[in-house]
Enzyme design. Sequence first.
Site, short mmCIF file in Angstrom:
data_model
loop_
_atom_site.label_atom_id
_atom_site.label_comp_id
_atom_site.label_asym_id
_atom_site.label_seq_id
_atom_site.Cartn_x
_atom_site.Cartn_y
_atom_site.Cartn_z
N ARG A 37 0.81 -1.21 0.00
CA ARG A 37 0.00 0.00 0.00
C ARG A 37 0.85 1.26 0.00
O ARG A 37 0.34 2.36 0.20
CB ARG A 37 -0.96 -0.01 1.19
CG ARG A 37 -2.11 -1.00 1.00
CD ARG A 37 -3.02 -1.06 2.21
NE ARG A 37 -2.32 -1.49 3.41
CZ ARG A 37 -2.06 -2.76 3.71
NH1 ARG A 37 -2.42 -3.72 2.89
NH2 ARG A 37 -1.43 -3.07 4.82
N HIS A 67 7.89 -6.08 -7.50
CA HIS A 67 6.58 -5.50 -7.83
C HIS A 67 6.42 -4.18 -7.08
O HIS A 67 6.60 -4.12 -5.87
CB HIS A 67 5.47 -6.48 -7.45
CG HIS A 67 4.15 -6.21 -8.09
ND1 HIS A 67 3.51 -4.99 -7.98
CD2 HIS A 67 3.34 -6.99 -8.85
CE1 HIS A 67 2.37 -5.04 -8.65
NE2 HIS A 67 2.23 -6.25 -9.20
N TYR A 70 0.87 -1.54 -5.30
CA TYR A 70 -0.20 -1.41 -6.29
C TYR A 70 -1.05 -0.17 -6.11
O TYR A 70 -1.96 0.09 -6.88
CB TYR A 70 -1.05 -2.68 -6.40
CG TYR A 70 -1.49 -3.29 -5.10
CD1 TYR A 70 -1.02 -4.53 -4.74
CD2 TYR A 70 -2.37 -2.64 -4.25
CE1 TYR A 70 -1.41 -5.13 -3.56
CE2 TYR A 70 -2.78 -3.22 -3.08
CZ TYR A 70 -2.30 -4.46 -2.73
OH TYR A 70 -2.69 -5.03 -1.55
N HIS A 107 1.70 -1.62 -12.14
CA HIS A 107 0.39 -1.46 -12.76
C HIS A 107 0.37 -0.06 -13.36
O HIS A 107 0.60 0.91 -12.63
CB HIS A 107 -0.73 -1.58 -11.71
CG HIS A 107 -0.79 -2.94 -11.06
ND1 HIS A 107 -1.71 -3.26 -10.10
CD2 HIS A 107 -0.05 -4.05 -11.26
CE1 HIS A 107 -1.54 -4.52 -9.74
NE2 HIS A 107 -0.52 -5.02 -10.42
N GLU A 142 2.38 -4.08 -16.51
CA GLU A 142 1.56 -5.27 -16.35
C GLU A 142 0.25 -5.12 -17.14
O GLU A 142 -0.38 -4.06 -17.12
CB GLU A 142 1.27 -5.52 -14.86
CG GLU A 142 0.45 -6.80 -14.64
CD GLU A 142 0.42 -7.27 -13.19
OE1 GLU A 142 1.17 -6.72 -12.35
OE2 GLU A 142 -0.37 -8.18 -12.89
N ASP A 176 -0.41 -10.96 -17.24
CA ASP A 176 -1.09 -11.62 -16.14
C ASP A 176 -2.29 -12.39 -16.71
O ASP A 176 -3.18 -11.80 -17.32
CB ASP A 176 -1.55 -10.56 -15.12
CG ASP A 176 -2.15 -11.15 -13.86
OD1 ASP A 176 -3.07 -11.99 -13.98
OD2 ASP A 176 -1.72 -10.77 -12.76
N HIS A 179 -5.72 -11.34 -15.47
CA HIS A 179 -6.07 -10.00 -15.97
C HIS A 179 -6.47 -10.02 -17.46
O HIS A 179 -7.49 -9.44 -17.83
CB HIS A 179 -4.90 -9.03 -15.79
CG HIS A 179 -4.54 -8.79 -14.35
ND1 HIS A 179 -3.49 -8.00 -13.96
CD2 HIS A 179 -5.09 -9.25 -13.20
CE1 HIS A 179 -3.40 -7.98 -12.64
NE2 HIS A 179 -4.37 -8.73 -12.15
N HIS A 211 2.44 -13.64 -15.17
CA HIS A 211 1.79 -13.88 -13.88
C HIS A 211 0.77 -14.98 -14.09
O HIS A 211 -0.18 -14.81 -14.87
CB HIS A 211 1.10 -12.62 -13.37
CG HIS A 211 2.04 -11.65 -12.73
ND1 HIS A 211 1.70 -10.34 -12.49
CD2 HIS A 211 3.30 -11.81 -12.27
CE1 HIS A 211 2.72 -9.73 -11.90
NE2 HIS A 211 3.71 -10.61 -11.77
N ASP A 224 -10.73 -8.89 -11.96
CA ASP A 224 -9.43 -9.04 -11.30
C ASP A 224 -9.52 -9.66 -9.91
O ASP A 224 -9.19 -9.03 -8.91
CB ASP A 224 -8.69 -7.68 -11.24
CG ASP A 224 -7.26 -7.83 -10.72
OD1 ASP A 224 -6.81 -8.98 -10.49
OD2 ASP A 224 -6.60 -6.80 -10.53
N HIS A 226 -7.98 -13.14 -8.34
CA HIS A 226 -7.17 -14.32 -8.65
C HIS A 226 -7.72 -15.57 -7.96
O HIS A 226 -8.20 -15.48 -6.84
CB HIS A 226 -5.72 -14.10 -8.18
CG HIS A 226 -5.07 -12.91 -8.79
ND1 HIS A 226 -3.75 -12.60 -8.59
CD2 HIS A 226 -5.53 -11.94 -9.61
CE1 HIS A 226 -3.43 -11.50 -9.24
NE2 HIS A 226 -4.51 -11.08 -9.87
N GLU A 256 0.61 -15.85 -8.51
CA GLU A 256 0.08 -14.87 -7.55
C GLU A 256 -1.30 -15.34 -7.11
O GLU A 256 -2.27 -14.58 -7.09
CB GLU A 256 -0.08 -13.50 -8.21
CG GLU A 256 1.16 -12.85 -8.74
CD GLU A 256 0.84 -11.54 -9.45
OE1 GLU A 256 -0.03 -11.53 -10.34
OE2 GLU A 256 1.45 -10.52 -9.09
ZN ZN Z 1 -4.56 -8.98 -10.20
FE FE Z 2 -0.35 -9.77 -11.63
FE FE Z 3 0.35 -6.92 -10.28
#
Ligand code: ZN
Ligand code: FE
Ligand code: FE
Length: 278
Positions: A37, A67, A70, A107, A142, A176, A179, A211, A224, A226, A256
Amino acid sequence: MLHIGCHLSSVNGFLAMGKEALGIQADTFQFFTRNPRGGKAKELDPADAAALMALMEEHRFAKVIAHAPYTLNPCSDKPQTREFALMTMADDLQRMEALPGQYYNFHPGSHVGQGTEKGIELIAETLNKTLKPSQTTTVLLETMAGKGSEIGGRFEELREILDRVELSDQMGVCLDTCHVYDAGYDIVNDLDGVLAEFDRIVGLSRLKAIHVNDSKNPFYSHKDRHEKIGLGSIGTEAFGRLVRHPALKGLSFCLETPCDLAGYAEEIQLLRRLAEAE
Ligand code: ZN
Ligand code: FE
Ligand code: FE
């Protein structure tokens, strides 16, 4: 040979992640550069980074993926939010030089009503202020599910960002599976067609990482969420075709899925078996 790993926690440092990866027969992995975060990054230990690099070389790891948090939004309508994204990315990329030659994935962001064109322009502007000719890290955009005002749900949007980045040799793409399926690319019934479209619009040479996630939602749902491999709408057979696809050979595959370490170990076994099948 399939290079596969999963997302790992970085709380115990770099070498600890490398050992954890080895323990589950992974030969790559992903980690957050800092709290997902946002917030301040932990003090970096160069000896720890060097120890991971040595382990990766000894065990022939594929490149690992750092990564970005996000919550970063380089195409926010608020200048302070864009500035925060810029500062964080610049700091992350400087720190990544302790692990030379790896990937930094982010992202692209959400345009929050400013429109796709404006969003793309702001993302490229951030990258042009952040990338340095001397950096060894490749920065990955991504592919996104296209949730809300997210940029990156269409391959064309990624292409447009890449076209506007001056040091675009330092850029690549991470695909991904959850995604793109949520975004309306049918990797279940037409993986060849999706990869051909990616090649035509972005270029397969840009594709550096995958991913590997199943999806809790149906095709084209822009959601989105997973799911564990085989339990979602994509399904085990489609992942078999994915890990065996010749165009994806040698890339860094990274799970992920909502798993603990034991669950990841099982998924890695499953995908390695699928990669050898046929
Ligand atoms: Zn995702
Ligand atoms: Fe991803
Ligand atoms: Fe991601």
